[in-house]
Design a protein around this motif. Structure first.
Motif, short mmCIF file in Angstrom:
data_model
loop_
_atom_site.label_atom_id
_atom_site.label_comp_id
_atom_site.label_asym_id
_atom_site.label_seq_id
_atom_site.Cartn_x
_atom_site.Cartn_y
_atom_site.Cartn_z
N THR A 190 0.85 -1.19 0.00
CA THR A 190 0.00 0.00 0.00
C THR A 190 0.89 1.24 0.00
OG1 THR A 190 -1.77 -1.15 1.20
CG2 THR A 190 -1.79 1.28 1.24
N ILE A 191 0.59 2.18 -0.89
CA ILE A 191 1.40 3.38 -1.05
C ILE A 191 0.50 4.61 -0.97
CG2 ILE A 191 2.84 4.68 -2.68
CD1 ILE A 191 3.82 2.04 -3.79
N SER A 192 0.92 5.58 -0.18
CA SER A 192 0.15 6.82 -0.07
C SER A 192 0.50 7.75 -1.24
CB SER A 192 0.43 7.52 1.26
OG SER A 192 1.82 7.84 1.37
N VAL A 193 -0.46 8.61 -1.60
CA VAL A 193 -0.31 9.55 -2.71
C VAL A 193 -0.54 10.95 -2.18
CG1 VAL A 193 -1.17 10.21 -4.99
CG2 VAL A 193 -1.06 7.80 -4.37
N SER A 194 0.24 11.92 -2.67
CA SER A 194 0.21 13.28 -2.12
C SER A 194 -1.01 14.08 -2.55
CB SER A 194 1.47 14.03 -2.57
OG SER A 194 1.48 14.20 -3.98
N TYR A 195 -1.70 13.69 -3.61
CA TYR A 195 -2.77 14.50 -4.20
C TYR A 195 -4.14 13.99 -3.77
CZ TYR A 195 -5.78 16.23 -7.99
OH TYR A 195 -6.79 16.81 -8.71
N ASP A 196 -4.89 14.84 -3.07
CA ASP A 196 -6.17 14.42 -2.50
C ASP A 196 -7.18 13.98 -3.55
OD1 ASP A 196 -5.28 14.87 0.05
OD2 ASP A 196 -6.08 16.91 0.18
N GLY A 197 -7.13 14.56 -4.74
CA GLY A 197 -8.11 14.22 -5.77
C GLY A 197 -7.71 13.06 -6.64
N PHE A 198 -6.70 12.33 -6.24
CA PHE A 198 -6.15 11.26 -7.08
C PHE A 198 -7.20 10.20 -7.41
CE2 PHE A 198 -3.89 7.13 -7.37
CZ PHE A 198 -3.11 7.39 -8.50
N ALA A 199 -7.88 9.71 -6.39
CA ALA A 199 -8.83 8.61 -6.60
C ALA A 199 -9.98 9.04 -7.51
CB ALA A 199 -9.37 8.12 -5.26
N GLU A 200 -10.39 10.31 -7.45
CA GLU A 200 -11.48 10.78 -8.30
C GLU A 200 -11.03 10.97 -9.74
OE1 GLU A 200 -10.73 12.10 -5.37
OE2 GLU A 200 -12.47 11.44 -4.20
N ASP A 201 -9.79 11.35 -9.95
CA ASP A 201 -9.33 11.71 -11.30
C ASP A 201 -8.92 10.52 -12.15
OD1 ASP A 201 -9.81 14.35 -10.87
OD2 ASP A 201 -7.76 14.89 -10.36
N VAL A 202 -8.36 9.46 -11.53
CA VAL A 202 -7.95 8.32 -12.34
C VAL A 202 -9.15 7.47 -12.70
CG1 VAL A 202 -5.63 8.24 -11.33
CG2 VAL A 202 -7.46 6.86 -10.33
N ARG A 203 -9.01 6.73 -13.80
CA ARG A 203 -10.08 5.85 -14.24
C ARG A 203 -9.53 4.45 -14.42
NH1 ARG A 203 -12.31 9.50 -19.34
NH2 ARG A 203 -12.79 11.42 -18.15
N VAL A 204 -10.43 3.47 -14.32
CA VAL A 204 -10.04 2.09 -14.58
C VAL A 204 -9.55 2.00 -16.03
CG1 VAL A 204 -10.88 -0.29 -14.81
CG2 VAL A 204 -11.63 1.13 -12.89
N GLY A 205 -8.40 1.38 -16.22
CA GLY A 205 -7.78 1.28 -17.53
C GLY A 205 -6.65 2.26 -17.74
N ASP A 206 -6.56 3.31 -16.89
CA ASP A 206 -5.45 4.26 -16.99
C ASP A 206 -4.13 3.55 -16.68
OD1 ASP A 206 -7.14 6.28 -17.61
OD2 ASP A 206 -7.02 7.31 -15.67
N GLU A 207 -3.05 4.07 -17.25
CA GLU A 207 -1.72 3.55 -16.98
C GLU A 207 -1.02 4.49 -16.02
OE1 GLU A 207 2.02 1.60 -19.45
OE2 GLU A 207 1.00 3.35 -20.29
N LEU A 208 -0.50 3.96 -14.91
CA LEU A 208 0.16 4.75 -13.88
C LEU A 208 1.67 4.52 -13.98
CD1 LEU A 208 -0.28 6.56 -11.34
CD2 LEU A 208 -0.26 4.46 -9.99
N LEU A 209 2.44 5.62 -14.17
CA LEU A 209 3.89 5.55 -14.31
C LEU A 209 4.55 6.09 -13.04
CD1 LEU A 209 2.94 5.29 -17.28
CD2 LEU A 209 5.02 6.53 -17.93
N VAL A 210 5.45 5.32 -12.50
CA VAL A 210 6.19 5.72 -11.31
C VAL A 210 7.60 6.14 -11.72
CG1 VAL A 210 7.08 5.00 -9.06
CG2 VAL A 210 4.87 4.13 -9.88
N ASP A 211 8.01 7.33 -11.28
CA ASP A 211 9.37 7.82 -11.52
C ASP A 211 9.72 7.78 -13.01
OD1 ASP A 211 11.78 8.92 -10.85
OD2 ASP A 211 12.68 7.06 -10.13
N GLY A 212 8.81 8.35 -13.82
CA GLY A 212 9.08 8.47 -15.24
C GLY A 212 9.02 7.17 -16.00
N GLY A 213 8.40 6.14 -15.44
CA GLY A 213 8.26 4.87 -16.15
C GLY A 213 9.17 3.78 -15.66
#
Length: 565
Positions: A190-213
């Motif tokens: 489990t990893i915390s995210v700094s942006y409060d609106g993160f869960a609302e803005d992402v959608r199922v099927g989006d690709e999430l890149l960590v540290d530039g890929g």
């Protein structure tokens, strides 16, 4: 004997030679050639013991009047002028390198700038590192500058929890990214995210890149504040790593565009940097020149006469769109390829790097190539061939500096990674000289005034003369560092000895290509300055009689060519 070309006003020298109107837009006032014998104190064979003692004492006392880098001094004594490295090296300081002995090892290995990443560690921790570097400079004779890198307001991960410095994500694992705060230990993966609106803005099927890929996930489920993600490209997860997400092949930028470039935490960090006297502040995710100008105004008002350089990190589409105006407003730029590669297609990153380096060179601003230079050396003692080729290309592009990130901050082999950067830089620079690949393309004028244009022409001419005459070094006497940077911009074939009167300017010059900065008290009398410099450097074995040097100065606009007596 010395030959001098001197530019001055009628009040200082007689009018000797009239020149027609030229591209300076007004006639050059005077051009004079003069010769004078250089005075140099020597001990005659017939001197009495008392005379020899007096002279030796004077030389010993005078030697303390110049600050010399310990590593450069040893290299010059052992291998001569051509052995000196031109490309500067930056090391990010972290848990693997924060101790005094580790910092000393990096300085002896060639570190010119120590970078502090404000994404990690407390201000107390950073303060201890800064004071260790300053102590190292004072006790060991180094001129290591300090660069503070702001966190920025982009979306990023929090700490991993449990005090871990990294975590490995394997292919097919499901991880949870959440905006929830945990009072106790957080669940596994489990990893915390700094942006409060993160869960609302992402959608199922989006690709999430960590540290530039460096690690990739696919969003598979949203449950309230939690986002379940499937690892599709395994890799190492680092605390505070930047997060970007893509949808239908395009970067989702709307929320990031609304975030400020400098956050409230960044302003507190900047106040901390001012109080601790850092040499550079690198600003993350710069979108426009307005941000740089605003910060520079703030620094001028708050730093009480201090001169902190502002480095713009080019790591977003907005940065590339407004590249020229951002670089013109800043004191240098960093090609932050990791985050940049998360915002533009990977195959476009090399061309973007080349463009940024070229623009910085044209505008006379130092440029740093950063991110993933030797990424494999975080875990392994030797680099890949592709990494060595990447470093070689950055050196071949004549970048001012190369930067280690995780390799030196938390890698297992920071000293070896620095050695690789140093050896590759030296080899490519040697190849460049052996092939005599002098750059014939003229640099565009950048000075806004007549005096600035004269300085540029002097430095351009000095660099060309240095190449054509095969001189051993260019000596630059500069109070604010500008004349030295102009010579560095020309990339002459020999090292540039930059003499300045203040320690802070000396440290900042240590970021620029080819400059070997010294702190030296000098006057506006060039003959006296040269006599003093020759005496001090000869007493330390850094130069010898017969060496050919060119001297320029921003106090008296002139070019002087001479052999060391």
């Amino acid at each position: 004997m010395s030959q001098s070309i001197q530019f001055s006003t009628p009040s200082r020298t007689p009018h000797l030679l009239h020149l027609p109107h030229s591209r300076f837009h007004r006639p050059l006032t005077s051009l004079s050639f003069r010769q004078f014998p250089l005075k140099y104190t020597s001990i005659r064979a017939s001197s009495s013991p008392e005379e020899r003692s007096v002279v030796a004492t004077a030389v010993s006392t005078d030697t303390a009047a110049i600050d010399v880098d310990t590593v450069t001094e040893a290299e010059l004594k052992e291998n001569g002028f051509r052995s000196t490295r031109r490309t500067k090296l930056i090391c990010t300081i972290g848990p693997a390198t924060c101790g005094f002995e580790q910092l000393e090892a990096l300085a002896e290995g060639g570190m010119n700038v120590a970078r502090l990443n404000m994404c990690h560690g407390t201000r107390e921790w950073h303060r201890d590192v800064i004071r260790s570097v300053r102590k190292l400079n004072e006790e060991k004779g180094f001129a290591v500058a300090i660069m503070m890198d702001t966190e920025g307001s982009e979306i990023h991960m929090g700490d991993l929890g449990g005090g871990e410095s990294s975590a490995k994500s394997e292919d097919g694992e499901v991880w949870t990214f959440t905006v929830r705060a945990f009072d106790s230990s957080r669940p596994a993966r489990t990893i915390s995210v700094s942006y409060d609106g993160f869960a609302e803005d992402v959608r199922v099927g989006d690709e999430l890149l960590v540290d530039g890929g460096m690690v990739r996930f696919e969003v598979i489920e949203k449950i309230g504040p939690d986002v379940k993600c499937l690892c599709t490209d395994p890799g190492l997860l680092l605390p505070r790593a930047n997060l970007t997400f893509w949808r239908d092949g395009s970067l989702v930028r709307e929320r990031n565009a609304m975030l400020p470039t400098i956050s409230s935490k960044d302003w507190l960090d900047i106040d901390f940097g001012i109080a601790e006297g850092v040499d550079f502040i690198a600003v993350s995710f710069v979108k426009s020149a307005e941000v740089i100008n605003h910060l520079k105004s703030y620094l001028a008002a708050r730093s009480c006469g201090g001169d902190i350089g502002v480095i713009a990190k080019i790591e977003s589409i907005d940065s590339l769109t407004n590249l020229e105006e951002i670089i013109l407003a800043s004191d240098g730029a960093m090609v932050a390829r990791g985050d940049l590669g998360a915002q533009i297609p990977l195959e476009q990153v090399p061309a973007a790097q080349q463009r940024i380096v070229k623009v910085c060179r044209a505008l006379n601003k130092p440029v740093i190539v950063a991110s993933q230079l030797l990424e494999s050396m975080i875990e392994y003692p030797t680099p890949t061939r592709a990494e060595v080729a990447d470093v070689s290309e950055a050196v071949r592009q004549r970048s001012d500096a190369l930067m280690l990130s995780g390799e030196s901050a938390m890698g297992q082999f920071p000293d070896k990674a620095l050695t690789v950067l140093r050896s590759v830089s030296l080899r490519i620079e040697r190849w460049w000289r052996e092939e005599k690949r002098y750059e014939s393309t003229p640099l565009q004028p950048i000075g806004s005034g007549f005096s600035d244009r004269i300085s540029e022409e002097i430095c351009n001419s000095a660099a060309k003369m240095a190449n054509n005459l095969g001189v051993d070094a260019v000596f630059v006497y500069t109070k604010d560092g500008h004349m030295a940077s102009l010579v560095s911009r020309c990339r002459p074939d020999c090292p540039i000895f930059a003499f300045t009167t203040t320690t802070s300017v000396r440290r900042r010059l240590n970021l620029q290509w080819g400059l070997i900065p010294f702190r030296l008290s000098f006057s506006e009398d060039m003959e006296s300055n040269l006599n003093k410099t020759f005496s001090l450097l000869k007493s330390r074995g850094m130069i010898k009689s017969g060496d050919l040097v060119i001297a320029v100065s921003d106090m008296l606009q002139s070019i002087q060519v001479m052999n060391v007596p």
